[in-house]
Design a protein around this motif. Structure first.
Motif, PDB file in Angstrom:
ATOM      1  N   LEU A 123      -4.791  10.536  12.933  1.00 19.21           N
ATOM      2  CA  LEU A 123      -3.417  11.033  12.812  1.00 19.21           C
ATOM      3  C   LEU A 123      -2.410   9.922  13.125  1.00 19.21           C
ATOM      4  N   ALA A 124      -2.694   9.109  14.124  1.00 20.63           N
ATOM      5  CA  ALA A 124      -1.811   7.978  14.441  1.00 20.63           C
ATOM      6  C   ALA A 124      -1.710   7.046  13.237  1.00 20.63           C
ATOM      7  N   ASP A 125      -2.842   6.768  12.598  1.00 25.48           N
ATOM      8  CA  ASP A 125      -2.833   5.908  11.416  1.00 25.48           C
ATOM      9  C   ASP A 125      -2.031   6.532  10.273  1.00 25.48           C
ATOM     10  N   MET A 126      -2.184   7.839  10.085  1.00 24.81           N
ATOM     11  CA  MET A 126      -1.415   8.524   9.044  1.00 24.81           C
ATOM     12  C   MET A 126       0.080   8.445   9.330  1.00 24.81           C
ATOM     13  N   GLU A 127       0.444   8.682  10.589  1.00 25.52           N
ATOM     14  CA  GLU A 127       1.864   8.621  10.958  1.00 25.52           C
ATOM     15  C   GLU A 127       2.404   7.210  10.758  1.00 25.52           C
ATOM     16  N   LYS A 128       1.590   6.200  11.061  1.00 24.92           N
ATOM     17  CA  LYS A 128       2.021   4.811  10.842  1.00 24.92           C
ATOM     18  C   LYS A 128       2.218   4.539   9.355  1.00 24.92           C
ATOM     19  N   SER A 129       1.342   5.074   8.513  1.00 24.78           N
ATOM     20  CA  SER A 129       1.520   4.875   7.067  1.00 24.78           C
ATOM     21  C   SER A 129       2.761   5.617   6.583  1.00 24.78           C
ATOM     22  N   HIS A 130       3.032   6.799   7.156  1.00 25.82           N
ATOM     23  CA  HIS A 130       4.263   7.525   6.817  1.00 25.82           C
ATOM     24  C   HIS A 130       5.484   6.706   7.245  1.00 25.82           C
ATOM     25  N   MET A 131       5.393   6.073   8.429  1.00 24.70           N
ATOM     26  CA  MET A 131       6.482   5.214   8.909  1.00 24.70           C
ATOM     27  C   MET A 131       6.773   4.110   7.899  1.00 24.70           C
ATOM     28  N   GLN A 132       5.726   3.444   7.438  1.00 25.52           N
ATOM     29  CA  GLN A 132       5.910   2.347   6.494  1.00 25.52           C
ATOM     30  C   GLN A 132       6.506   2.843   5.179  1.00 25.52           C
ATOM     31  N   LEU A 133       6.059   4.006   4.733  1.00 25.52           N
ATOM     32  CA  LEU A 133       6.605   4.595   3.521  1.00 25.52           C
ATOM     33  C   LEU A 133       8.092   4.904   3.706  1.00 25.52           C
ATOM     34  N   MET A 134       8.456   5.485   4.853  1.00 22.40           N
ATOM     35  CA  MET A 134       9.858   5.794   5.115  1.00 22.40           C
ATOM     36  C   MET A 134      10.698   4.523   5.220  1.00 22.40           C
ATOM     37  N   LEU A 135      10.153   3.475   5.801  1.00 24.95           N
ATOM     38  CA  LEU A 135      10.874   2.210   5.894  1.00 24.95           C
ATOM     39  C   LEU A 135      11.118   1.639   4.495  1.00 24.95           C
ATOM     40  N   LYS A 136      10.100   1.663   3.652  1.00 26.48           N
ATOM     41  CA  LYS A 136      10.258   1.168   2.280  1.00 26.48           C
ATOM     42  C   LYS A 136      11.294   1.983   1.523  1.00 26.48           C
TER      43      LYS A 136
END
Length: 159
Positions: free
Chosen positions: A131-144
């Motif tokens: 879940l932490a990894d998924m949230e980090k990927s969501h973070m990167q998507l939101m940043l982009k």
């Protein structure tokens, strides 16, 4: 609730509550916007949170042989309680991306802490780590998305 004092049951319950509140937050926000792009972003975010909620609920119910019951007295991260009507302006899609980034960051940190706390419980540690990894990927998507949207806007950015 202090992370260090949580049992596995409390950690799962808290995580489920956080995902429920995040899902409700994004859904409410999507209802209160007339911007089709913002509505889509928010509905996608709500779907992510619903998937996490369902995954955690399944683990909770399987592990503890009881149906998860939402507790109205559980207080989750205040950032998830931002009111949707604060974002009804020309920059609301940008604000969605920036708010979502911060929300995903907070969630990633919580899940990383829980993965470490329950390192001796392979299933729980892996679930929280994933879940932490998924949230980090969501973070990167939101940043982009944020950077792309910011670039598309002309004129000074007022947040």
């Amino acid at each position: 609730m202090e992370n260090k004092e949580m049992t596995a049951k409390e950690a799962l319950s808290y995580a489920i509550h956080a995902e429920i509140e995040a899902n409700e937050f994004y859904l409410e926000w999507s209802i209160n916007t007339n911007d089709p792009a913002a509505k889509k972003e928010l509905q996608d975010l709500a779907d992510w949170e619903a998937q996490h909620r369902d995954q955690l609920t399944n683990i909770y119910e399987s592990r503890f042989s009881e149906k998860f019951q939402r507790n109205p007295n559980v207080t989750v991260e205040p950032a998830l309680k931002v009111k949707a009507d604060e974002f009804k302006d020309v920059y609301n899609v940008l604000r969605i991306a920036s708010t979502a980034y911060l929300t995903e960051l907070t969630s990633a940190e919580f899940y990383s802490d829980m993965a470490k706390k329950f390192a001796d419980d392979e299933e729980l540690s892996k679930t929280f780590s994933d879940l932490a990894d998924m949230e980090k990927s969501h973070m990167q998507l939101m940043l982009k998305r944020y950077l792309r949207l910011k670039e598309d806007l002309s004129g000074p950015l007022m947040l």
